[in-house]
Design an enzyme around this catalytic site. Structure first.
Site, PDB file in Angstrom:
ATOM      1  N   GLY A   1       0.805  -1.230   0.000  1.00 35.69           N
ATOM      2  CA  GLY A   1       0.000   0.000   0.000  1.00 35.69           C
ATOM      3  C   GLY A   1       0.830   1.269   0.000  1.00 35.69           C
ATOM      4  O   GLY A   1       0.508   2.220   0.713  1.00 35.69           O
TER       5      GLY A   1
ATOM      6  N   TYR B   1     -12.348  -2.082  12.826  1.00 35.28           N
ATOM      7  CA  TYR B   1     -10.992  -1.651  12.455  1.00 35.28           C
ATOM      8  C   TYR B   1     -10.062  -1.714  13.670  1.00 35.28           C
ATOM      9  O   TYR B   1      -8.948  -2.229  13.580  1.00 35.28           O
ATOM     10  CB  TYR B   1     -11.096  -0.219  11.916  1.00 35.28           C
ATOM     11  CG  TYR B   1      -9.777   0.482  11.669  1.00 35.28           C
ATOM     12  CD1 TYR B   1      -9.038   0.231  10.520  1.00 35.28           C
ATOM     13  CD2 TYR B   1      -9.280   1.420  12.574  1.00 35.28           C
ATOM     14  CE1 TYR B   1      -7.831   0.893  10.290  1.00 35.28           C
ATOM     15  CE2 TYR B   1      -8.091   2.079  12.357  1.00 35.28           C
ATOM     16  CZ  TYR B   1      -7.367   1.816  11.206  1.00 35.28           C
ATOM     17  OH  TYR B   1      -6.180   2.472  10.978  1.00 35.28           O
TER      18      TYR B   1
HETATM   19  P1  NAP Z   1      -4.878   5.271   2.612  1.00 43.18           P
HETATM   20  O1  NAP Z   1      -4.513   6.674   2.339  1.00 43.18           O
HETATM   21  O2  NAP Z   1      -6.274   4.811   2.390  1.00 43.18           O
HETATM   22  O3  NAP Z   1      -3.871   4.302   1.763  1.00 43.18           O
HETATM   23  C1  NAP Z   1      -4.020   2.918   1.796  1.00 43.18           C
HETATM   24  C2  NAP Z   1      -3.023   2.281   0.853  1.00 43.18           C
HETATM   25  O4  NAP Z   1      -3.252   0.864   0.853  1.00 43.18           O
HETATM   26  C3  NAP Z   1      -3.157   2.746  -0.579  1.00 43.18           C
HETATM   27  O5  NAP Z   1      -1.900   2.692  -1.222  1.00 43.18           O
HETATM   28  C4  NAP Z   1      -4.101   1.700  -1.160  1.00 43.18           C
HETATM   29  O6  NAP Z   1      -4.015   1.680  -2.576  1.00 43.18           O
HETATM   30  C5  NAP Z   1      -3.541   0.444  -0.494  1.00 43.18           C
HETATM   31  N1  NAP Z   1      -4.480  -0.659  -0.482  1.00 43.18           N
HETATM   32  C6  NAP Z   1      -5.770  -0.639  -0.038  1.00 43.18           C
HETATM   33  N2  NAP Z   1      -6.329  -1.834  -0.228  1.00 43.18           N
HETATM   34  C7  NAP Z   1      -5.381  -2.637  -0.807  1.00 43.18           C
HETATM   35  C8  NAP Z   1      -5.362  -3.979  -1.248  1.00 43.18           C
HETATM   36  N3  NAP Z   1      -6.445  -4.773  -1.140  1.00 43.18           N
HETATM   37  N4  NAP Z   1      -4.216  -4.471  -1.803  1.00 43.18           N
HETATM   38  C9  NAP Z   1      -3.128  -3.682  -1.917  1.00 43.18           C
HETATM   39  N5  NAP Z   1      -3.081  -2.408  -1.502  1.00 43.18           N
HETATM   40  C10 NAP Z   1      -4.205  -1.889  -0.955  1.00 43.18           C
HETATM   41  O7  NAP Z   1      -4.553   4.875   4.109  1.00 43.18           O
HETATM   42  P2  NAP Z   1      -3.420   5.447   5.107  1.00 43.18           P
HETATM   43  O8  NAP Z   1      -4.046   6.443   5.991  1.00 43.18           O
HETATM   44  O9  NAP Z   1      -2.212   5.795   4.348  1.00 43.18           O
HETATM   45  O10 NAP Z   1      -3.187   4.150   5.994  1.00 43.18           O
HETATM   46  C11 NAP Z   1      -2.034   3.319   5.860  1.00 43.18           C
HETATM   47  C12 NAP Z   1      -1.937   2.450   7.102  1.00 43.18           C
HETATM   48  O11 NAP Z   1      -1.821   3.291   8.246  1.00 43.18           O
HETATM   49  C13 NAP Z   1      -3.168   1.583   7.335  1.00 43.18           C
HETATM   50  O12 NAP Z   1      -2.787   0.319   7.834  1.00 43.18           O
HETATM   51  C14 NAP Z   1      -3.926   2.350   8.409  1.00 43.18           C
HETATM   52  O13 NAP Z   1      -4.744   1.511   9.157  1.00 43.18           O
HETATM   53  C15 NAP Z   1      -2.794   2.926   9.206  1.00 43.18           C
HETATM   54  N6  NAP Z   1      -3.138   4.107  10.013  1.00 43.18           N
HETATM   55  C16 NAP Z   1      -3.639   5.216   9.433  1.00 43.18           C
HETATM   56  C17 NAP Z   1      -3.957   6.310  10.252  1.00 43.18           C
HETATM   57  C18 NAP Z   1      -4.560   7.580   9.685  1.00 43.18           C
HETATM   58  O14 NAP Z   1      -4.930   8.456  10.487  1.00 43.18           O
HETATM   59  N7  NAP Z   1      -4.663   7.736   8.385  1.00 43.18           N
HETATM   60  C19 NAP Z   1      -3.753   6.247  11.619  1.00 43.18           C
HETATM   61  C20 NAP Z   1      -3.222   5.091  12.174  1.00 43.18           C
HETATM   62  C21 NAP Z   1      -2.909   4.022  11.352  1.00 43.18           C
HETATM   63  P3  NAP Z   1      -5.242   1.124  -3.507  1.00 43.18           P
HETATM   64  O15 NAP Z   1      -6.511   1.681  -2.955  1.00 43.18           O
HETATM   65  O16 NAP Z   1      -4.905   1.581  -4.899  1.00 43.18           O
HETATM   66  O17 NAP Z   1      -5.179  -0.367  -3.395  1.00 43.18           O
END
Ligand code: NAP
Length: 244
Positions: free
Chosen positions: A10, A152
């Site tokens: 991702g 989640y």
């Molecule tokens: P995001 O902006 O939604 O990005 C998610 C990434 O994962 C994208 O590159 C997406 O690309 C990819 N992805 C989603 N489904 C996928 C699949 N089935 N196969 C392969 N790739 C996939 O999310 P983010 O905020 O960067 O989050 C990244 C991580 O940080 C996650 O584990 C999240 O739980 C964690 N996190 C986030 C936050 C926050 O506040 N944002 C806080 C704590 C933890 P595609 O959609 O093109 O597949």
């Protein structure tokens, strides 16, 4: 130092893209996948500074066969895998009483099942190499909880448990396993929160702001460095003090 080969799931946007940037800036070789390419993946693939040490593949990692083919492609191109960052994750907001079963499956399938399968694939190589580092991206909501994010949150708590057991399983084989638990970041995932909620979180955070991908990326790179070789089985909270 010889460049390490890093797989980041991702990495096309959001936090994952920040982690890609951090490893590329560290001089490492990075392979990432997501379902779709983005401007950023195209830029890394085209930039002469990164093109020969960057690989992007459009892969849905919920599809185990596609995930295995991706790991195979990385090994064919770069010869090994030193680091795995399990970053890809998804959230579905909503109260449990009205949660759709398909949403429950979507969150479990990516955040837990696909992470387990990817880890199994990469661990087989690391065991043969006798070294490696795995970093799982969990979240502060896995320990602190958040209204409307129970499913989640459960997957993130699950990842922290996975980290602890795996660290015990792999420690004697030269492989470290840790979780990094970010606070709230301004990525597409947090678009479910409105501006008022994001401002409230920033106000409650001792650092006075939301996290940025580079706040997390630098910690992930550190955890995979020789300096962190004695850290394993831990969840490192990176949240500006929000849950202190
Ligand atoms: P995001 O902006 O939604 O990005 C998610 C990434 O994962 C994208 O590159 C997406 O690309 C990819 N992805 C989603 N489904 C996928 C699949 N089935 N196969 C392969 N790739 C996939 O999310 P983010 O905020 O960067 O989050 C990244 C991580 O940080 C996650 O584990 C999240 O739980 C964690 N996190 C986030 C936050 C926050 O506040 N944002 C806080 C704590 C933890 P595609 O959609 O093109 O597949």
């Amino acid at each position: 130092m010889t460049p390490r080969v890093v797989i980041i799931t991702g990495g096309s946007r959001g936090l994952g893209a920040g982690i890609v940037d951090s490893f590329l800036a560290n001089g490492d070789i990075v392979a990432t996948c997501s379902r779709s390419a983005t401007d950023r993946t195209e830029r890394w693939a085209a930039d002469p500074a990164t093109a020969d040490r960057f690989l992007f593949a459009a892969v849905d990692i919920v599809d185990s066969a596609a995930a295995a083919a991706f790991v195979g492609e990385v090994v064919t191109r770069f010869g090994r895998v030193d680091i795995l960052v399990n970053n890809a994750g998804i959230a579905r907001d909503g109260m449990i009483a009205v949660a759709l079963e398909e949403d429950i499956d979507t969150v479990l399938d990516l955040n837990l099942r696909a992470t387990f399968v990817m880890t199994r694939l990469v661990t087989r190589r690391m065991l043969r190499q006798g070294s490696g580092s795995i970093v799982n991206i969990s979240s502060v909501v896995g320990t602190a909880g958040y209204r409307g994010l129970s499913i989640y949150s459960a997957t993130k708590a699950g990842l922290d448990g996975f980290t602890r057991s795996l660290a015990r399983e792999l420690g004697s084989r030269g492989i470290t396993v840790n979780s990094v638990a970010p606070g709230y970041l301004r990525t597409e995932m947090s678009h479910g929160l409105d501006e008022a909620q994001l401002n409230q979180i920033a106000r409650r955070t001792p650092a006075g702001r939301l996290g940025e991908p580079e706040d997390i990326g630098s910690v992930v790179v550190f955890l995979t460095s020789p300096a962190a070789g004695f850290i394993t089985g831990q969840t490192i909270v990176v949240d500006g003090g929000l849950t202190a």
